[in-house]
Design an enzyme around this catalytic site. Structure first.
Site, PDB file in Angstrom:
ATOM      1  N   LEU A  21       0.929  -1.132   0.000  1.00 47.54           N
ATOM      2  CA  LEU A  21       0.000   0.000   0.000  1.00 47.54           C
ATOM      3  C   LEU A  21       0.972   1.185   0.000  1.00 47.54           C
ATOM      4  O   LEU A  21       2.094   1.053   0.447  1.00 47.54           O
ATOM      5  CB  LEU A  21      -0.897  -0.041   1.229  1.00 47.54           C
ATOM      6  CG  LEU A  21      -1.688  -1.363   1.360  1.00 47.54           C
ATOM      7  CD1 LEU A  21      -2.550  -1.363   2.604  1.00 47.54           C
ATOM      8  CD2 LEU A  21      -2.535  -1.631   0.124  1.00 47.54           C
ATOM      9  N   ASN A 238       9.803  -6.966 -10.209  1.00 46.67           N
ATOM     10  CA  ASN A 238      10.878  -7.643  -9.480  1.00 46.67           C
ATOM     11  C   ASN A 238      10.292  -8.820  -8.700  1.00 46.67           C
ATOM     12  O   ASN A 238       9.364  -8.592  -7.934  1.00 46.67           O
ATOM     13  CB  ASN A 238      11.525  -6.709  -8.446  1.00 46.67           C
ATOM     14  CG  ASN A 238      12.348  -5.624  -9.091  1.00 46.67           C
ATOM     15  OD1 ASN A 238      12.631  -5.641 -10.281  1.00 46.67           O
ATOM     16  ND2 ASN A 238      12.725  -4.650  -8.273  1.00 46.67           N
ATOM     17  N   ASP A 265       2.219  -9.580  -3.883  1.00 48.84           N
ATOM     18  CA  ASP A 265       3.183  -8.523  -4.224  1.00 48.84           C
ATOM     19  C   ASP A 265       2.481  -7.386  -4.976  1.00 48.84           C
ATOM     20  O   ASP A 265       3.058  -6.774  -5.880  1.00 48.84           O
ATOM     21  CB  ASP A 265       4.364  -9.070  -5.031  1.00 48.84           C
ATOM     22  CG  ASP A 265       5.552  -8.106  -5.053  1.00 48.84           C
ATOM     23  OD1 ASP A 265       5.540  -7.117  -4.289  1.00 48.84           O
ATOM     24  OD2 ASP A 265       6.472  -8.337  -5.854  1.00 48.84           O
ATOM     25  N   HIS A 269       1.621   1.501  -9.126  1.00 52.33           N
ATOM     26  CA  HIS A 269       2.516   2.559  -9.620  1.00 52.33           C
ATOM     27  C   HIS A 269       1.741   3.527 -10.489  1.00 52.33           C
ATOM     28  O   HIS A 269       0.832   3.127 -11.223  1.00 52.33           O
ATOM     29  CB  HIS A 269       3.675   1.965 -10.425  1.00 52.33           C
ATOM     30  CG  HIS A 269       4.698   1.281  -9.572  1.00 52.33           C
ATOM     31  ND1 HIS A 269       5.445   1.948  -8.626  1.00 52.33           N
ATOM     32  CD2 HIS A 269       5.079  -0.019  -9.501  1.00 52.33           C
ATOM     33  CE1 HIS A 269       6.249   1.078  -8.014  1.00 52.33           C
ATOM     34  NE2 HIS A 269       6.035  -0.114  -8.524  1.00 52.33           N
ATOM     35  N   PRO A 283       9.297  -1.051 -11.139  1.00 52.21           N
ATOM     36  CA  PRO A 283       8.848  -2.432 -11.207  1.00 52.21           C
ATOM     37  C   PRO A 283       7.636  -2.678 -10.297  1.00 52.21           C
ATOM     38  O   PRO A 283       7.539  -2.073  -9.223  1.00 52.21           O
ATOM     39  CB  PRO A 283      10.060  -3.206 -10.692  1.00 52.21           C
ATOM     40  CG  PRO A 283      10.748  -2.263  -9.759  1.00 52.21           C
ATOM     41  CD  PRO A 283      10.478  -0.872 -10.275  1.00 52.21           C
TER      42      PRO A 283
HETATM   43  C1  NCD Z   1       7.766  -3.686  -5.392  1.00 53.50           C
HETATM   44  C2  NCD Z   1       7.267  -2.268  -5.196  1.00 53.50           C
HETATM   45  O1  NCD Z   1       6.916  -1.634  -6.181  1.00 53.50           O
HETATM   46  O2  NCD Z   1       7.202  -1.802  -4.053  1.00 53.50           O
HETATM   47  N1  NCD Z   1       8.044  -3.894  -6.772  1.00 53.50           N
HETATM   48  C3  NCD Z   1       8.096  -5.073  -7.413  1.00 53.50           C
HETATM   49  O3  NCD Z   1       8.449  -5.093  -8.585  1.00 53.50           O
HETATM   50  N2  NCD Z   1       7.790  -6.200  -6.811  1.00 53.50           N
HETATM   51  C4  NCD Z   1       8.956  -3.915  -4.537  1.00 53.50           C
HETATM   52  C5  NCD Z   1       9.353  -5.349  -4.498  1.00 53.50           C
HETATM   53  O4  NCD Z   1       8.684  -6.178  -3.863  1.00 53.50           O
HETATM   54  O5  NCD Z   1      10.395  -5.686  -5.075  1.00 53.50           O
HETATM   55 ZN    ZN Z   2       7.069  -6.489  -3.006  1.00 53.02          ZN
HETATM   56 ZN    ZN Z   3      10.415  -7.582  -3.845  1.00 52.81          ZN
END
Ligand code: NCD
Ligand code: ZN
Ligand code: ZN
Ligand code: ZN
Length: 391
Positions: A21, A238, A265, A269, A283
């Site tokens: 969040l 990621n 995850d 963004h 990412p």
């Molecule tokens: C995550 C983020 O945007 O906070 N990004 C991602 O690509 N997973 C950070 C993370 O968990 O690596």
């Molecule tokens: Zn993450």
């Molecule tokens: Zn991560």
């Protein structure tokens, strides 16, 4: 209130060990309120809000705020994740005991706020965590192997001219922390496992009696690196999307219990952080509202898991791993009614602008799935009914 559930599947409320969040810091992309709506719509009754906020959740002021705000919103329990260390160098342990004993009662600490480069710091964190009875979550990347990297070392990345993100970046940290956990007599949880090699390492570590658990994301169960062909930054995440052989190993690992659970995850963004060149984009992808549909498609429709197994990987195991006693329990008389109803034959098409998240970076936009969460109850109170959030 009567809830018509004919033909639906009743499951314990889902528990997400890995949700971003963006409060505090990037409320233009997600708030605890908007993210709670997304979570409830996805069938979740508890989420763990990761520590890489701005500022990083490395003090009780922030972790308590996250918990309190989640309770005010009242749609899902928002458990704060604390950062393992304070400061950018990652050389000093955060005050884990203070965060663990705050109102937010931090149960899990992760290195995703500040990376833990130093194995000695990780060793100390693991020792301390076992004394405190909390969990360390390893974000599983060796940063010195991944700086500036966007894809893996496979043929697609090479052909497309995308820099490498070797599997060894993940696997070397999984191996390192398995050994550190063994020596510290502690537990460690591996975030977003993405490679066939990580599945093998998990088997090896379990065979050694090491207390290690792991999660896999819905996107790593479904999407492969052929998605990179378009250079659309919505696919930048990621760890990166990998090859079909990795996907097959992750699915089998989840079916066998080598990978314990599914975690989203969920990473909202802003448009402006995703519309630039692939390598420069942030990412991460949205995940809360689409997780169940993807698990149904990749694990249930393929015969790898039955619905009992879905309850295990979406609710019971994550609750056990983090020690949540009021979530992920078998549905029985006297248990708190954290429940999710799933229509296993409901066809629906994802429309990113219609998702509850403020950000719209869903790689599943315009994709059609065959199962959907219809109803969610948090401690007996309806939070979602007929696919709509109850105020
Ligand atoms: C995550 C983020 O945007 O906070 N990004 C991602 O690509 N997973 C950070 C993370 O968990 O690596
Ligand atoms: Zn993450
Ligand atoms: Zn991560
Ligand atoms: Zn890290």
């Amino acid at each position: 209130e009567v809830i018509e559930a004919a033909g639906q599947v009743l499951l314990p409320g889902f528990v997400d060990l890995h949700t971003h969040l963006r409060e505090p810091g990037r409320e233009d992309t997600e708030t605890i309120e908007s993210g709670s709506s997304a979570a409830a719509l996805g069938g979740y009754t508890a989420v763990f809000a990761m520590a890489n906020t701005s500022p990083v959740a490395d003090s009780v002021v922030i972790t308590d705020h996250v918990w309190r705000r989640g309770q005010e919103v009242g749609l899902v329990d928002v458990h704060p994740v604390g950062a393992v260390t304070v400061g950018l160098e990652g050389k000093q342990l955060a005050e884990m005991a203070t965060m663990a004993s705050g109102i937010g009662k931090v149960k899990m600490f992760s290195d995703d706020g500040h990376c833990v480069y130093d194995p000695l710091i990780m060793r100390r964190a693991l020792e301390y965590s076992s004394a405190l009875g909390v969990l360390i979550a390893q974000h599983a990347e060796e940063p010195r192997l991944t700086v500036g990297a966007v894809a893996h070392e496979g043929p697609t990345a090479a052909r497309l001219g995308l820099a490498g993100w070797p599997r060894a970046a993940e696997e070397s940290i999984v191996a390192r922390d398995a050994l550190l956990a063994r020596d510290a007599g502690a537990r460690v949880h591996i975030c977003h496992a993405s490679t066939a090699g990580t599945v093998e390492l998990m088997k090896w570590a379990r065979g050694q009696g090491i207390s290690i658990t792991a999660e896999v994301t819905p996107h790593h169960l479904l999407l492969d690196d052929s998605r990179l062909e378009t250079y659309d930054a919505v696919n930048r995440v990621n760890p990166p999307l990998r090859e079909p052989s990795d996907i097959a190993a992750l699915r089998q690992g989840l079916a066998d219990g080598v990978i314990d659970c599914v975690a989203t995850d969920h990473a909202p963004h802003a448009e402006q952080d995703k519309c630039c060149e692939f390598s420069a984009a942030r990412p991460g992808m949205l995940g809360l509202e689409t997780a169940l549909a993807i698990v149904a498609q990749t694990m249930v429709a393929t015969g790898l898991l039955d619905w009992r197994g879905v309850a295990r990987v979406m609710s019971e195991r994550p609750a056990e791993i983090v020690g949540l006693s009021d979530q992920g329990r078998p549905i029985a008389v006297g248990e708190p009614a954290n429940l999710t109803l799933v229509d296993p034959d409901r066809e629906w098409t994802v429309r990113a602008p219609e998702l509850a998240s403020i950000a719209q970076n869903s790689p599943f936009d315009a994709m059609t799935f065959g199962a959907r969460v219809t109803t969610t109850l948090l401690r007996g109170r309806v939070t979602v009914r007929d696919g709509k959030v109850r105020a």
